[in-house]
Write a protein that holds these residues in place. Structure first.
Motif, PDB file in Angstrom:
ATOM      1  N   THR A  10      34.029  54.498  47.027  1.00 44.31           N
ATOM      2  CA  THR A  10      35.314  55.150  47.301  1.00 44.31           C
ATOM      3  C   THR A  10      35.221  56.101  48.491  1.00 44.31           C
ATOM      4  O   THR A  10      36.181  56.290  49.213  1.00 44.31           O
ATOM      5  CB  THR A  10      35.788  55.938  46.077  1.00 44.31           C
ATOM      6  OG1 THR A  10      34.775  56.851  45.691  1.00 44.31           O
ATOM      7  CG2 THR A  10      36.087  54.990  44.925  1.00 44.31           C
ATOM      8  N   ASP A  47      42.223  41.953  35.620  1.00 42.46           N
ATOM      9  CA  ASP A  47      40.900  42.466  35.251  1.00 42.46           C
ATOM     10  C   ASP A  47      39.863  42.131  36.308  1.00 42.46           C
ATOM     11  O   ASP A  47      39.004  42.960  36.644  1.00 42.46           O
ATOM     12  CB  ASP A  47      40.464  41.907  33.892  1.00 42.46           C
ATOM     13  CG  ASP A  47      41.264  42.484  32.734  1.00 42.46           C
ATOM     14  OD1 ASP A  47      41.832  43.597  32.929  1.00 42.46           O
ATOM     15  OD2 ASP A  47      41.324  41.855  31.670  1.00 42.46           O
ATOM     16  N   ARG A 101      40.341  41.625  39.532  1.00 43.16           N
ATOM     17  CA  ARG A 101      40.570  42.451  40.739  1.00 43.16           C
ATOM     18  C   ARG A 101      40.147  43.897  40.514  1.00 43.16           C
ATOM     19  O   ARG A 101      39.623  44.541  41.406  1.00 43.16           O
ATOM     20  CB  ARG A 101      42.035  42.388  41.140  1.00 43.16           C
ATOM     21  CG  ARG A 101      42.385  41.030  41.713  1.00 43.16           C
ATOM     22  CD  ARG A 101      43.708  41.052  42.361  1.00 43.16           C
ATOM     23  NE  ARG A 101      44.033  39.733  42.879  1.00 43.16           N
ATOM     24  CZ  ARG A 101      45.011  39.493  43.701  1.00 43.16           C
ATOM     25  NH1 ARG A 101      45.806  40.474  44.079  1.00 43.16           N
ATOM     26  NH2 ARG A 101      45.233  38.280  44.130  1.00 43.16           N
ATOM     27  N   LEU A 102      40.349  44.393  39.310  1.00 38.12           N
ATOM     28  CA  LEU A 102      39.922  45.758  39.010  1.00 38.12           C
ATOM     29  C   LEU A 102      38.401  45.880  39.025  1.00 38.12           C
ATOM     30  O   LEU A 102      37.847  46.885  39.473  1.00 38.12           O
ATOM     31  CB  LEU A 102      40.481  46.223  37.670  1.00 38.12           C
ATOM     32  CG  LEU A 102      41.983  46.537  37.647  1.00 38.12           C
ATOM     33  CD1 LEU A 102      42.441  46.829  36.233  1.00 38.12           C
ATOM     34  CD2 LEU A 102      42.284  47.716  38.556  1.00 38.12           C
ATOM     35  N   ARG A 103      37.692  44.866  38.553  1.00 40.04           N
ATOM     36  CA  ARG A 103      36.228  44.869  38.596  1.00 40.04           C
ATOM     37  C   ARG A 103      35.741  44.829  40.043  1.00 40.04           C
ATOM     38  O   ARG A 103      34.761  45.481  40.393  1.00 40.04           O
ATOM     39  CB  ARG A 103      35.664  43.689  37.806  1.00 40.04           C
ATOM     40  CG  ARG A 103      35.584  43.925  36.317  1.00 40.04           C
ATOM     41  CD  ARG A 103      34.772  42.850  35.602  1.00 40.04           C
ATOM     42  NE  ARG A 103      35.311  41.504  35.774  1.00 40.04           N
ATOM     43  CZ  ARG A 103      36.257  40.953  34.993  1.00 40.04           C
ATOM     44  NH1 ARG A 103      36.758  41.639  33.989  1.00 40.04           N
ATOM     45  NH2 ARG A 103      36.674  39.742  35.222  1.00 40.04           N
ATOM     46  N   GLU A 104      36.428  44.070  40.914  1.00 44.18           N
ATOM     47  CA  GLU A 104      36.055  44.026  42.330  1.00 44.18           C
ATOM     48  C   GLU A 104      36.233  45.396  42.979  1.00 44.18           C
ATOM     49  O   GLU A 104      35.391  45.845  43.767  1.00 44.18           O
ATOM     50  CB  GLU A 104      36.913  42.999  43.077  1.00 44.18           C
ATOM     51  CG  GLU A 104      36.574  41.569  42.771  1.00 44.18           C
ATOM     52  CD  GLU A 104      37.544  40.604  43.452  1.00 44.18           C
ATOM     53  OE1 GLU A 104      38.399  41.066  44.250  1.00 44.18           O
ATOM     54  OE2 GLU A 104      37.459  39.402  43.183  1.00 44.18           O
ATOM     55  N   LEU A 105      37.325  46.059  42.635  1.00 43.67           N
ATOM     56  CA  LEU A 105      37.560  47.381  43.209  1.00 43.67           C
ATOM     57  C   LEU A 105      36.566  48.414  42.681  1.00 43.67           C
ATOM     58  O   LEU A 105      36.215  49.353  43.382  1.00 43.67           O
ATOM     59  CB  LEU A 105      38.985  47.843  42.901  1.00 43.67           C
ATOM     60  CG  LEU A 105      40.093  47.177  43.700  1.00 43.67           C
ATOM     61  CD1 LEU A 105      41.448  47.645  43.201  1.00 43.67           C
ATOM     62  CD2 LEU A 105      39.943  47.487  45.167  1.00 43.67           C
ATOM     63  N   LYS A 106      36.103  48.218  41.441  1.00 43.61           N
ATOM     64  CA  LYS A 106      35.174  49.173  40.849  1.00 43.61           C
ATOM     65  C   LYS A 106      33.840  49.163  41.583  1.00 43.61           C
ATOM     66  O   LYS A 106      33.181  50.192  41.706  1.00 43.61           O
ATOM     67  CB  LYS A 106      34.968  48.830  39.372  1.00 43.61           C
ATOM     68  CG  LYS A 106      34.130  49.825  38.637  1.00 43.61           C
ATOM     69  CD  LYS A 106      33.995  49.434  37.181  1.00 43.61           C
ATOM     70  CE  LYS A 106      33.104  50.411  36.457  1.00 43.61           C
ATOM     71  NZ  LYS A 106      32.891  50.017  35.079  1.00 43.61           N
ATOM     72  N   GLY A 107      33.445  48.032  42.117  1.00 43.80           N
ATOM     73  CA  GLY A 107      32.164  47.926  42.821  1.00 43.80           C
ATOM     74  C   GLY A 107      32.191  48.518  44.219  1.00 43.80           C
ATOM     75  O   GLY A 107      31.139  48.803  44.792  1.00 43.80           O
ATOM     76  N   ARG A 108      33.343  48.726  44.788  1.00 44.44           N
ATOM     77  CA  ARG A 108      33.440  49.271  46.149  1.00 44.44           C
ATOM     78  C   ARG A 108      33.192  50.781  46.139  1.00 44.44           C
ATOM     79  O   ARG A 108      33.613  51.475  45.220  1.00 44.44           O
ATOM     80  CB  ARG A 108      34.830  49.024  46.735  1.00 44.44           C
ATOM     81  CG  ARG A 108      35.092  47.593  47.038  1.00 44.44           C
ATOM     82  CD  ARG A 108      36.414  47.495  47.741  1.00 44.44           C
ATOM     83  NE  ARG A 108      36.752  46.122  48.017  1.00 44.44           N
ATOM     84  CZ  ARG A 108      37.895  45.725  48.508  1.00 44.44           C
ATOM     85  NH1 ARG A 108      38.841  46.622  48.776  1.00 44.44           N
ATOM     86  NH2 ARG A 108      38.121  44.468  48.749  1.00 44.44           N
TER      87      ARG A 108
END
Length: 106
Positions: free
Chosen positions: A18, A7, A9-16
């Motif tokens: 695309t 969870d 790591r998914l939140r970190e990716l969500k902030g980047r």
């Protein structure tokens, strides 16, 4: 990997973001266009470096071909061919006459 770490790591990716930023994207596109337009120039620069080395290695072979061609033409003897010569037993058109030696035919 447990669920909490997944969870996080998914939140970190969500902030980047695309997609690339427009200014970065545009500069990358123009950089690729400039590189592709310089391709013929880069090829010519590479060829100019190789040409002298190839020329020095090809010159003896070209000279041997010229000398061999001239001497071969000078040593050849003209032959008159009759239109019906293809039907003769000792015709110069026969493949066997090309492979036989001169002594075997006479």
């Amino acid at each position: 990997m447990d669920d909490n770490e997944l969870d996080r790591r998914l939140r970190e990716l969500k902030g980047r973001p695309t997609l690339p930023q427009p200014d970065v994207f545009e500069s990358n596109v123009w950089r690729k266009i400039r590189q592709s337009s310089n391709w013929p120039e880069r090829m010519m620069a590479g060829w100019c470096k190789l040409a002298p080395a190839i020329a020095w290695r090809a010159a003896p072979a070209a000279l041997a071909l010229v000398i061999g061609g001239i001497s071969g033409a000078a040593m050849s003897t003209p032959q008159s061919h009759d239109e019906l010569d293809v039907f003769r037993a000792n015709s110069s058109y026969l493949l066997a006459s090309k492979m036989d030696s001169q002594e075997a035919r006479h």
